[in-house]
Design a protein around this motif. Structure first.
Motif, short mmCIF file in Angstrom:
data_model
loop_
_atom_site.label_atom_id
_atom_site.label_comp_id
_atom_site.label_asym_id
_atom_site.label_seq_id
_atom_site.Cartn_x
_atom_site.Cartn_y
_atom_site.Cartn_z
N ASP A 96 0.82 -1.22 0.00
CA ASP A 96 0.00 0.00 0.00
C ASP A 96 0.85 1.27 0.00
N ARG A 97 2.08 1.16 0.50
CA ARG A 97 2.99 2.31 0.50
C ARG A 97 3.75 2.45 -0.81
N GLY A 98 3.44 1.61 -1.80
CA GLY A 98 4.03 1.75 -3.13
C GLY A 98 5.19 0.82 -3.40
N PHE A 99 5.55 -0.04 -2.45
CA PHE A 99 6.69 -0.94 -2.62
C PHE A 99 6.19 -2.27 -3.21
N THR A 100 6.44 -2.44 -4.51
CA THR A 100 5.96 -3.63 -5.21
C THR A 100 6.97 -4.77 -5.18
N THR A 101 8.22 -4.47 -4.79
CA THR A 101 9.27 -5.48 -4.62
C THR A 101 10.09 -5.11 -3.40
N VAL A 102 10.47 -6.09 -2.59
CA VAL A 102 11.38 -5.84 -1.47
C VAL A 102 12.44 -6.93 -1.44
N ARG A 103 13.62 -6.55 -0.96
CA ARG A 103 14.69 -7.52 -0.71
C ARG A 103 14.78 -7.72 0.80
N ASP A 104 14.45 -8.93 1.23
CA ASP A 104 14.50 -9.22 2.66
C ASP A 104 15.94 -9.53 3.06
N ALA A 105 16.40 -8.87 4.12
CA ALA A 105 17.81 -8.97 4.52
C ALA A 105 18.01 -9.92 5.68
N SER A 106 17.14 -10.86 5.84
CA SER A 106 17.19 -12.02 6.73
C SER A 106 15.88 -12.17 7.47
N GLY A 107 15.43 -13.42 7.54
CA GLY A 107 14.20 -13.77 8.24
C GLY A 107 13.19 -14.43 7.34
N ALA A 108 12.92 -13.85 6.16
CA ALA A 108 11.94 -14.43 5.24
C ALA A 108 12.53 -15.64 4.54
N ASP A 109 11.66 -16.56 4.11
CA ASP A 109 12.12 -17.78 3.46
C ASP A 109 11.30 -18.06 2.21
#
Length: 404
Positions: A96-109
């Motif tokens: 909703d804040r406009g971020f359609t892609t993110v790079r997770d820098a640890s934690g997500a799998d």
């Protein structure tokens, strides 16, 4: 998938910095065409933008979608399903804040990434690294001093896994790559949220860092390193690491190293502002809160130094717990030392290059994935337009309206 025609928008070419007034057609999840007076295909959805600004979908290159609390030491005790439920909520709000892609820098799998890709979780496209690699007593070791036993794999909701020695770090890197990691994250220096290390410490031997970088390169992936000081940044770059996270305490000597190794810097200034103001309210332990001042004031000067030196800089936030809501404030903070177009590039074309998707993300060129943000206001005239999510009228992800 229904075609989507956005009519009469001001389309920003982030490469040139020029606006073009016209239409944009999305078909099969990609940008099919831009121009004036485009004809809507039969059955297409048409949205009149009435002159609003159109940007490529935003990319945040340093997030932790599973960090629903600033007390990172508590996460390994959480049920994985409970952490996933929090992550789903955090990811939806990022979109909703406009971020359609993110790079997770640890934690997500891979589970969260697959759930998002299959539409089970509403949120940004997720580039994940799994668990960050940490030495014993390093930034990814969340045990307090009195705790001796640890689970080296941190199989649950924690952000890091402990591995010591060249053979062990090779095995750990290979294991994260086996599970589909887009990149490997390594703790190459001390941090704020870790209980037993110093900010100015270097972490991992040069041999260990090189082994990790070698394993990533063998899999056609790369390594991102948590590092603050010039010494820890230099060691990481010389070992072959491509992306430096934070870098608040770098010096002039580091700039030439970034350029020599064609590396990226991912500052995360908003998290220190938020941690100082609200960190304790969202679980940051007192001993960690005391470390914030060591890196807070230096971060803006480091960003300016890197910008003037021509370092490739990507957008990152690193927010934790209830502070995720400040994600867009990074735009305003960077505006103190960078021009608006460079900040926009950091969250679009430069970030796309960092994650290995140049030309596919971060651009409005035909053939790119149809990730778009429609704004009320001109962010080139005032970068603060992007700092306030209320100015976001519409978000398109993979050719589908997901907000507005």
């Amino acid at each position: 998938m229904t075609d989507l025609l956005l009519r009469c928008g001001n389309l920003l070419d982030v490469e040139s910095g020029d606006y073009t007034e016209g239409d944009l057609l999305c078909a099969d999840g990609r940008i099919a065409e831009t121009g004036r007076g485009l004809t809507a295909p039969e059955g297409a959805r048409v949205v009149d933008l009435a002159g609003a600004t159109v940007l490529p979908g935003l990319i945040d290159a340093h997030v932790h979608v599973t960090a629903a609390t600033a007390d990172l030491g508590a996460l390994p005790s959480w049920s994985p399903s409970y952490a996933a439920a929090h992550a789903a909520q955090i990811m939806g709000r990022m979109l909703d804040r406009g971020f359609t892609t993110v790079r997770d820098a640890s934690g997500a799998d891979f589970g969260l990434a697959d759930a998002q890709a299959e539409g089970l979780v509403r949120g940004p496209r997720l580039m994940f690294c799994g668990k960050a690699l940490s030495q014993t007593g390093g930034h990814g070791d969340t045990r307090p001093r009195g705790t001796r036993v640890h689970d080296g794999h941190s199989c649950c909701a924690g952000l890091g896994r402990i591995a010591d020695g060249v053979d062990a770090v090779r095995a750990a890197a290979r294991d994260e790559l086996r599970k589909g990691a887009h990149h490997i994250k390594v703790m190459a220096g001390g941090g704020v949220a870790s209980p037993t290390d110093r900010i100015d410490s270097t972490q991992y031997s040069t041999g260990e860092l090189r082994a990790i970088a070698e394993e990533a390169a063998a899999a056609n992936r790369y390594v991102a390193a948590h590092a603050y000081t010039g010494r820890s940044v230099s060691r990481a770059l010389q070992a072959g690491i491509r992306s430096i996270e934070h870098g608040n305490l770098i010096g002039a000597d580091n700039i030439a190293e970034f350029l020599e190794h064609e590396a990226f810097l991912v500052p995360t200034l908003v998290t220190y502002w938020a941690l100082q103001a609200e960190g304790r309210d969202f679980g940051l332990p007192q001993q960690s809160w005391r470390k914030v001042d060591e890196v807070l004031d230096a971060g803006l000067a480091a960003l300016e130094l890197a910008h003037r030196g021509g370092v490739r800089i990507a957008y990152g936030t690193d927010l934790l717990g209830g502070m995720h809501r400040h994600q867009n404030q990074e735009f305003r903070i960077r505006g103190e030392v960078q021009p608006p177009l460079e900040i926009i590039r950091s969250a679009t074309s430069t970030a796309a290059e960092l994650i290995g998707m140049p030309g596919r993300l971060g651009t409005l060129r035909a053939g790119a994935l149809a990730d778009l943000v429609v704004l009320d206001g001109d962010p080139l005239a005032d970068i603060g337009v992007l700092a306030d999510p209320d100015n976001i009228r519409t978000v398109v992800q993979h050719g589908v309206l997901v907000r507005g």
